[in-house]
Design a protein around this motif. Structure first.
Motif, PDB file in Angstrom:
ATOM      1  N   SER A  91       0.831  -1.203   0.000  1.00  0.00           N
ATOM      2  CA  SER A  91       0.000   0.000   0.000  1.00  0.00           C
ATOM      3  C   SER A  91       0.868   1.256   0.000  1.00  0.00           C
ATOM      4  CB  SER A  91      -0.882  -0.015   1.234  1.00  0.00           C
ATOM      5  OG  SER A  91      -1.422   1.253   1.459  1.00  0.00           O
ATOM      6  N   VAL A  92       0.391   2.289  -0.702  1.00  0.00           N
ATOM      7  CA  VAL A  92       1.108   3.571  -0.671  1.00  0.00           C
ATOM      8  C   VAL A  92       0.339   4.605   0.159  1.00  0.00           C
ATOM      9  CG1 VAL A  92       2.286   3.214  -2.865  1.00  0.00           C
ATOM     10  CG2 VAL A  92       0.081   4.376  -2.847  1.00  0.00           C
ATOM     11  N   ALA A  93      -0.623   4.118   0.961  1.00  0.00           N
ATOM     12  CA  ALA A  93      -1.453   5.039   1.751  1.00  0.00           C
ATOM     13  C   ALA A  93      -0.644   5.823   2.768  1.00  0.00           C
ATOM     14  CB  ALA A  93      -2.572   4.269   2.449  1.00  0.00           C
ATOM     15  N   SER A  94       0.559   5.324   3.130  1.00  0.00           N
ATOM     16  CA  SER A  94       1.378   6.061   4.092  1.00  0.00           C
ATOM     17  C   SER A  94       1.993   7.306   3.449  1.00  0.00           C
ATOM     18  CB  SER A  94       2.477   5.152   4.630  1.00  0.00           C
ATOM     19  OG  SER A  94       3.199   4.594   3.560  1.00  0.00           O
ATOM     20  N   ILE A  95       2.064   7.340   2.126  1.00  0.00           N
ATOM     21  CA  ILE A  95       2.689   8.479   1.439  1.00  0.00           C
ATOM     22  C   ILE A  95       1.639   9.485   0.972  1.00  0.00           C
ATOM     23  CG2 ILE A  95       4.252   9.155  -0.420  1.00  0.00           C
ATOM     24  CD1 ILE A  95       5.327   6.287  -0.365  1.00  0.00           C
ATOM     25  N   TRP A  96       0.576   8.980   0.320  1.00  0.00           N
ATOM     26  CA  TRP A  96      -0.507   9.861  -0.106  1.00  0.00           C
ATOM     27  C   TRP A  96      -1.775   9.449   0.644  1.00  0.00           C
ATOM     28  CZ3 TRP A  96       2.903   7.836  -3.724  1.00  0.00           C
ATOM     29  CH2 TRP A  96       3.686   8.773  -4.405  1.00  0.00           C
ATOM     30  N   ASP A 100      -5.602   5.934   0.544  1.00  0.00           N
ATOM     31  CA  ASP A 100      -6.419   5.168   1.485  1.00  0.00           C
ATOM     32  C   ASP A 100      -7.729   4.736   0.824  1.00  0.00           C
ATOM     33  OD1 ASP A 100      -8.071   4.311   3.498  1.00  0.00           O
ATOM     34  OD2 ASP A 100      -7.398   5.772   4.971  1.00  0.00           O
ATOM     35  N   TRP A 101      -8.490   5.698   0.342  1.00  0.00           N
ATOM     36  CA  TRP A 101      -9.794   5.379  -0.252  1.00  0.00           C
ATOM     37  C   TRP A 101      -9.654   4.762  -1.633  1.00  0.00           C
ATOM     38  CZ3 TRP A 101     -14.372   9.169   0.805  1.00  0.00           C
ATOM     39  CH2 TRP A 101     -14.552   9.268   2.190  1.00  0.00           C
ATOM     40  N   LEU A 102      -8.690   5.245  -2.410  1.00  0.00           N
ATOM     41  CA  LEU A 102      -8.536   4.708  -3.766  1.00  0.00           C
ATOM     42  C   LEU A 102      -8.177   3.221  -3.706  1.00  0.00           C
ATOM     43  CD1 LEU A 102      -6.615   7.663  -5.444  1.00  0.00           C
ATOM     44  CD2 LEU A 102      -8.959   6.978  -5.894  1.00  0.00           C
ATOM     45  N   GLU A 103      -7.326   2.846  -2.739  1.00  0.00           N
ATOM     46  CA  GLU A 103      -6.954   1.436  -2.612  1.00  0.00           C
ATOM     47  C   GLU A 103      -8.119   0.608  -2.085  1.00  0.00           C
ATOM     48  OE1 GLU A 103      -3.404   1.503  -0.279  1.00  0.00           O
ATOM     49  OE2 GLU A 103      -2.134   1.879  -2.020  1.00  0.00           O
ATOM     50  N   PRO A 118      -3.964   0.667   6.243  1.00  0.00           N
ATOM     51  CA  PRO A 118      -4.464   0.784   7.626  1.00  0.00           C
ATOM     52  C   PRO A 118      -5.859   0.197   7.844  1.00  0.00           C
ATOM     53  CG  PRO A 118      -4.414   2.927   6.524  1.00  0.00           C
ATOM     54  CD  PRO A 118      -3.678   1.978   5.647  1.00  0.00           C
ATOM     55  N   ASN A 119      -6.694   0.171   6.822  1.00  0.00           N
ATOM     56  CA  ASN A 119      -8.079  -0.262   7.051  1.00  0.00           C
ATOM     57  C   ASN A 119      -8.664  -0.782   5.747  1.00  0.00           C
ATOM     58  OD1 ASN A 119     -10.655  -0.569   8.127  1.00  0.00           O
ATOM     59  ND2 ASN A 119     -11.223   1.551   7.695  1.00  0.00           N
TER      60      ASN A 119
ATOM     61  N   ASP B 207      -0.496  21.997   1.195  1.00  0.00           N
ATOM     62  CA  ASP B 207       0.196  20.711   1.107  1.00  0.00           C
ATOM     63  C   ASP B 207      -0.707  19.562   1.515  1.00  0.00           C
ATOM     64  OD1 ASP B 207       2.451  21.866   0.180  1.00  0.00           O
ATOM     65  OD2 ASP B 207       3.439  22.012   2.138  1.00  0.00           O
ATOM     66  N   GLU B 208      -1.450  19.790   2.617  1.00  0.00           N
ATOM     67  CA  GLU B 208      -2.365  18.743   3.068  1.00  0.00           C
ATOM     68  C   GLU B 208      -3.460  18.502   2.035  1.00  0.00           C
ATOM     69  OE1 GLU B 208      -2.231  19.052   7.933  1.00  0.00           O
ATOM     70  OE2 GLU B 208      -3.585  20.336   6.795  1.00  0.00           O
ATOM     71  N   ALA B 209      -3.997  19.585   1.491  1.00  0.00           N
ATOM     72  CA  ALA B 209      -5.079  19.455   0.524  1.00  0.00           C
ATOM     73  C   ALA B 209      -4.626  18.629  -0.678  1.00  0.00           C
ATOM     74  CB  ALA B 209      -5.556  20.831   0.074  1.00  0.00           C
ATOM     75  N   ILE B 210      -3.396  18.856  -1.138  1.00  0.00           N
ATOM     76  CA  ILE B 210      -2.878  18.084  -2.272  1.00  0.00           C
ATOM     77  C   ILE B 210      -2.709  16.632  -1.861  1.00  0.00           C
ATOM     78  CG2 ILE B 210      -0.863  17.745  -3.746  1.00  0.00           C
ATOM     79  CD1 ILE B 210      -0.538  20.797  -3.753  1.00  0.00           C
ATOM     80  N   ASN B 211      -2.146  16.416  -0.677  1.00  0.00           N
ATOM     81  CA  ASN B 211      -1.905  15.051  -0.216  1.00  0.00           C
ATOM     82  C   ASN B 211      -3.204  14.279  -0.043  1.00  0.00           C
ATOM     83  OD1 ASN B 211      -1.012  12.907   2.022  1.00  0.00           O
ATOM     84  ND2 ASN B 211       0.763  13.617   0.869  1.00  0.00           N
ATOM     85  N   TYR B 212      -4.263  14.971   0.380  1.00  0.00           N
ATOM     86  CA  TYR B 212      -5.561  14.331   0.540  1.00  0.00           C
ATOM     87  C   TYR B 212      -6.319  14.229  -0.783  1.00  0.00           C
ATOM     88  CZ  TYR B 212      -5.525  13.933   5.606  1.00  0.00           C
ATOM     89  OH  TYR B 212      -5.237  13.558   6.887  1.00  0.00           O
TER      90      TYR B 212
END
Lengths: 167, 382
Positions: A91-96, A100-103, A118-119, B207-212
């Motif tokens: 998983s790449v959820a720790s980076i972006w 999380d949701w896309l995966e 994570p979930n 930065d957060e907005a892009i990351n999310y």
């Protein structure tokens, strides 16, 4: 030199091959190295993970990551090829955070396991649903019935036994 | 005094969730400590349907993703297929497309404005929004006969030419709308209650907005100067004068202001397009098209085959829909049906950031922040 070749130069062991997806640089990554490659991609300035797509090719699965960099205004596509039995990838959820949701969606609809997520539970379909609809061998004939249980959980059955019936 | 943590359920049927969305909130007194979002109540399996329909048959299904802005959905899909099959679109068709896209952006933002302020407790704004929206919908009705689910775009062009008297009516609408926007700004922007509810609520930095994964007006409200129409220009946008609307405040009020500014920019684009509308074909006659029929009336002079097979390949295209980045990943295996259609919907990805925005705030603030993300559940659940 485009971003895919740059990645190959930085991590020759991880990149299988490079090419183009119409107008976007494409790099095919070894399945085991995706987390490292993703970290490198983030370092290279690709701050936006646009979408994760899972595709069932009957003999293999492909997971495709589309990146965009707001700083460099560039695109990059990463692709991972997985075997058809028990497909799983890190998983790449720790980076972006959006991963999380896309995966979860890719797991829900295509059935690819993202290890270290994570979930990793279903997101669009109810818990307990049988099969992953976007697989090519998905059973389209069997009907599935969903009702809400006492605590708001989903109850799925294939014979409708969970539906309310008048006696 | 210590209070017990309370698990509060909100939705799926709640007027402020704009559809069927469920929040599971962990409350400490009145403060939200954690928010889990449960969705999927409107999941219709659009991506699976895409695999079972021909390329042309899938267009009506894209209408039903984000039903408030069906034109951009139509457009994003046909653009992906056109890029896949390398189809040239006539200039007049591109002009008509941009006209419908920008009109739809105005409609979308009018509904946004109305429903946001309705959620905040003022009932009149939605009437203003729907009053102007009605006029725009009448224009659409003139153009293609439908008011919400248009299915107006075709691969290689559009379905019908502009009807007689369309451009004068459009000009009336633009003139009227320019005055109305000034009215809205005078009525809403300085309202003390509105400002208290919007300012410094739902703050998320760039930065957060892009990351999310936030995109579109919601991201521009966090000060990121980006617009796909500018970064990766498509259609006729390179020839048109407009600017990306950006605000630096990162809060709900900034996201609201960005959308109000965008309506003005869209009007500016509409005016240019209406003034410089070229003559010509409305659908491609090349490559996959068949030569014009002789003696037929002009509307059916050009004809694109209903069943067509693009070459083997895959493509991902992004467009700037009213709610954010709308992308289609289309894979062709050389048959008449797509092998895979993946929809990257703006509402789905913008919603990821909501829990981050509202933790530590109260429930009325959740409603305000949620309203300014501007989602449609048909687009989230697909």
């Amino acid at each position: 030199m485009n971003a895919a070749e740059e990645l190959k130069q930085a991590m020759p062991a991880a990149v299988v091959s490079t090419g183009m997806l119409i107008d976007k640089p494409l790099a095919i990554i070894k399945k085991e190295e995706i987390l490292k490659a993703a970290g490198k991609v983030k370092e290279m300035g690709f701050d936006n993970l646009s979408v994760i797509t899972g595709i069932d090719y009957r003999d293999r699965f492909e997971v495709i990551y589309n990146f965009f960099s707001y700083k460099k205004k560039e695109n990059l596509v990463l692709k991972v090829v997985l075997d058809h039995e028990a497909p799983s990838v890190d998983s790449v959820a720790s980076i972006w955070k959006v991963a999380d949701w896309l995966e979860r969606e890719t797991y829900d609809l295509v059935g690819i396991k993202f290890t270290g997520h994570p979930n990793l539970v279903r997101i669009l379909l109810p818990d307990g649903w049988n099969g992953h609809p976007l697989r090519k061998d998905y059973d389209m004939e069997t009907e599935q019935f969903v009702t809400m249980g006492e605590d708001g959980e989903d109850i799925v059955s294939t014979d409708g036994s969970n539906l309310l019936r008048r006696r | 005094m210590e209070t017990d943590e309370l698990l509060l359920n909100m939705g799926p049927v709640h007027p402020a969730t704009h559809g069927v969305l469920r929040f599971k909130l962990r409350m400490d007194g009145e403060i939200i400590r954690d928010c889990e979002i449960v969705m999927g109540y409107l999941h219709r399996g659009t991506e699976k349907l895409g695999e079972m329909k021909t390329y042309l048959q899938f267009i009506p299904y894209t209408d039903r993703l984000d039903y408030l802005s069906a034109m951009p959905n139509n457009y994003a899909y046909v653009k992906a297929v056109e890029e896949l099959a390398d189809i040239e679109v006539p200039l007049r068709a591109e002009y008509i497309r941009v006209l419908t896209l920008e009109l739809n952006r105005i409609i979308n933002h009018l509904v946004f404005m109305g429903s946001l302020i309705l959620d905040l407790g003022a009932n009149t704004a939605i009437m203003w929004g729907f009053r102007e929206r009605e006029k725009a919908l009448q224009l659409y009705e003139m153009l293609c006969g439908a008011r919400m689910t248009f299915s107006y775009m075709r691969i290689g062009g559009v379905r019908e030419d502009l009807p007689e008297g369309f451009i004068p009516k459009l000009n009336d609408f633009i003139k009227d709308m320019e005055k109305r926007i000034v009215d809205y700004e005078q009525l809403i922007n300085g309202n003390e209650i509105f400002l208290l509810r919007m300012k410094n609520i739902g703050v998320i930095n760039a930065d957060e907005a892009i990351n999310y994964g936030m995109t579109g007006p919601s991201l521009r409200g966090s000060g990121v100067n980006y617009d796909i129409r500018k970064l990766e220009p498509y259609s006729i946008y390179p020839d048109i004068d407009f600017k990306a609307c950006v605000r630096k405040e990162c809060d709900s009020y900034a996201r609201y202001l960005v959308r109000m500014d965008e309506m003005k920019e869209s009007l500016h684009i509409l005016r240019q397009v209406a003034d410089t509308m070229p003559a010509g074909d409305i659908i491609t006659t090349q490559k996959y098209g068949i030569a014009p029929m002789t003696g037929a009336p002009s509307a059916v002079m050009t004809y694109f085959p209903r069943i067509f097979t693009p070459p083997v390949g895959e493509v991902y295209t992004r467009t700037e829909a009213p709610k954010g980045e709308l992308g289609f990943y289309v894979v062709s295996d050389g048959t008449t049906k797509p092998y895979r259609v993946k929809i990257r919907s703006p509402s789905f990805c913008n919603l990821v950031a909501l829990p981050k925005m509202i933790v530590g705030l109260k429930i009325p603030d959740l409603i305000a922040a949620f309203g300014t993300i501007d989602i449609v559940l048909g687009d989230v659940d697909r």
